[in-house]
Design a protein around this motif. Structure first.
Motif, mmCIF file in Angstrom:
data_model
loop_
_atom_site.group_PDB
_atom_site.id
_atom_site.type_symbol
_atom_site.label_atom_id
_atom_site.label_comp_id
_atom_site.label_asym_id
_atom_site.label_seq_id
_atom_site.Cartn_x
_atom_site.Cartn_y
_atom_site.Cartn_z
ATOM 1 N N THR A 44 -78.153 13.459 -41.787
ATOM 2 C CA THR A 44 -77.239 13.185 -42.901
ATOM 3 C C THR A 44 -77.124 14.385 -43.836
ATOM 4 O O THR A 44 -77.995 15.244 -43.892
ATOM 5 C CB THR A 44 -77.690 11.964 -43.728
ATOM 6 N N ASN A 45 -76.029 14.367 -44.575
ATOM 7 C CA ASN A 45 -75.795 15.365 -45.612
ATOM 8 C C ASN A 45 -76.415 14.896 -46.926
ATOM 9 O O ASN A 45 -76.960 13.802 -47.008
ATOM 10 C CB ASN A 45 -74.282 15.560 -45.805
ATOM 11 N N PRO A 75 -73.499 10.585 -45.952
ATOM 12 C CA PRO A 75 -72.629 10.814 -44.795
ATOM 13 C C PRO A 75 -73.395 11.448 -43.636
ATOM 14 O O PRO A 75 -74.234 12.318 -43.836
ATOM 15 C CB PRO A 75 -71.569 11.778 -45.329
ATOM 16 N N VAL A 76 -73.096 10.999 -42.415
ATOM 17 C CA VAL A 76 -73.699 11.569 -41.210
ATOM 18 C C VAL A 76 -72.965 12.865 -40.887
ATOM 19 O O VAL A 76 -71.735 12.926 -40.915
ATOM 20 C CB VAL A 76 -73.631 10.562 -40.033
ATOM 21 N N LYS A 77 -73.728 13.918 -40.571
ATOM 22 C CA LYS A 77 -73.121 15.216 -40.290
ATOM 23 C C LYS A 77 -72.993 15.441 -38.784
ATOM 24 O O LYS A 77 -73.642 14.775 -37.981
ATOM 25 C CB LYS A 77 -73.937 16.336 -40.928
ATOM 26 N N GLY A 78 -72.112 16.364 -38.428
ATOM 27 C CA GLY A 78 -71.969 16.774 -37.038
ATOM 28 C C GLY A 78 -71.257 15.791 -36.136
ATOM 29 O O GLY A 78 -71.463 15.817 -34.923
ATOM 30 N N GLU A 84 -66.389 8.612 -38.169
ATOM 31 C CA GLU A 84 -67.013 8.652 -39.492
ATOM 32 C C GLU A 84 -68.179 7.685 -39.491
ATOM 33 O O GLU A 84 -68.099 6.586 -38.934
ATOM 34 C CB GLU A 84 -65.997 8.255 -40.564
ATOM 35 N N HIS A 86 -71.910 6.615 -42.036
ATOM 36 C CA HIS A 86 -72.765 6.881 -43.195
ATOM 37 C C HIS A 86 -73.857 5.816 -43.313
ATOM 38 O O HIS A 86 -73.716 4.706 -42.822
ATOM 39 C CB HIS A 86 -71.950 6.954 -44.490
#
Length: 176
Positions: A44-45, A75-78, A84, A86
């Motif tokens: 996550t970010n 938010p989940v990255k990559g 989308e 989160h």
């Protein structure tokens, strides 16, 4: 799940006995940036969120009973384009806050509603869990503004998919 909800209601009920003594009361509105400290740090970010906190002063010392409800989103990255996801934590905490001049120390506990949501243009999936959560905070107040650091554990069992994080919070205290 019922035990956790019953425990939260019992703690809230017991706290109302403290209100017989006088003190200053406030409503606090806050915004927060958070960095995951659990295994979620890898996926996550930086998170963000906000909260409303009722602070009821009591006794001769500067101390308060608090009741807080908030929302934190990570938010989940990559992820590929069009996807989308989160994690979120929605704490509902009862706490004790001690004030020493402009410094505040706070310990809280209660229920944390933890969710993960993922979606693309065709599907949406989610999972929700109710966990016991705790929070510890250290703050500095200047007039009605407060800046604080807060460590929140949204599942004391330490599972990998529950948001545990360190937050920096900017708040405004409204005198009641």
């Amino acid at each position: 799940m019922r035990r956790k909800l019953l425990l939260t209601v019992a703690l809230l009920s017991l706290s109302f006995g403290v209100f017989a003594q006088s003190g200053k009361n406030y409503l606090q509105v806050s915004a927060q940036l958070s960095r995951p400290t659990s295994a979620l740090l890898e996926v996550t970010n930086i998170g963000y969120g906000g909260a409303l906190k009722w602070m009821h002063g009591f006794g001769e010392r500067k101390q308060q009973v608090t009741l807080e409800a908030g929302y934190n989103r990570f938010p989940v990255k990559g992820l590929p384009s069009g996807v989308e996801a989160h994690y979120s934590a929605i704490p509902i905490y009862l706490g004790y806050r001690y004030l020493a001049n402009r410094i505040s120390l706070e310990a809280q506990g209660g229920a944390s509603i933890n969710r993960i949501i993922g979606r693309n243009n065709m599907f949406s999936v989610s999972e929700t869990k109710l966990n016991l959560g705790i929070g510890l905070g250290l703050g500095y107040t200047m007039k009605n503004f407060e800046i604080s650091a807060r460590y929140q554990i949204t599942d004391p069992r330490g599972t990998e998919d529950d948001p545990t994080f360190l937050g920096i919070r900017l708040a405004y205290n409204i005198s009641l």
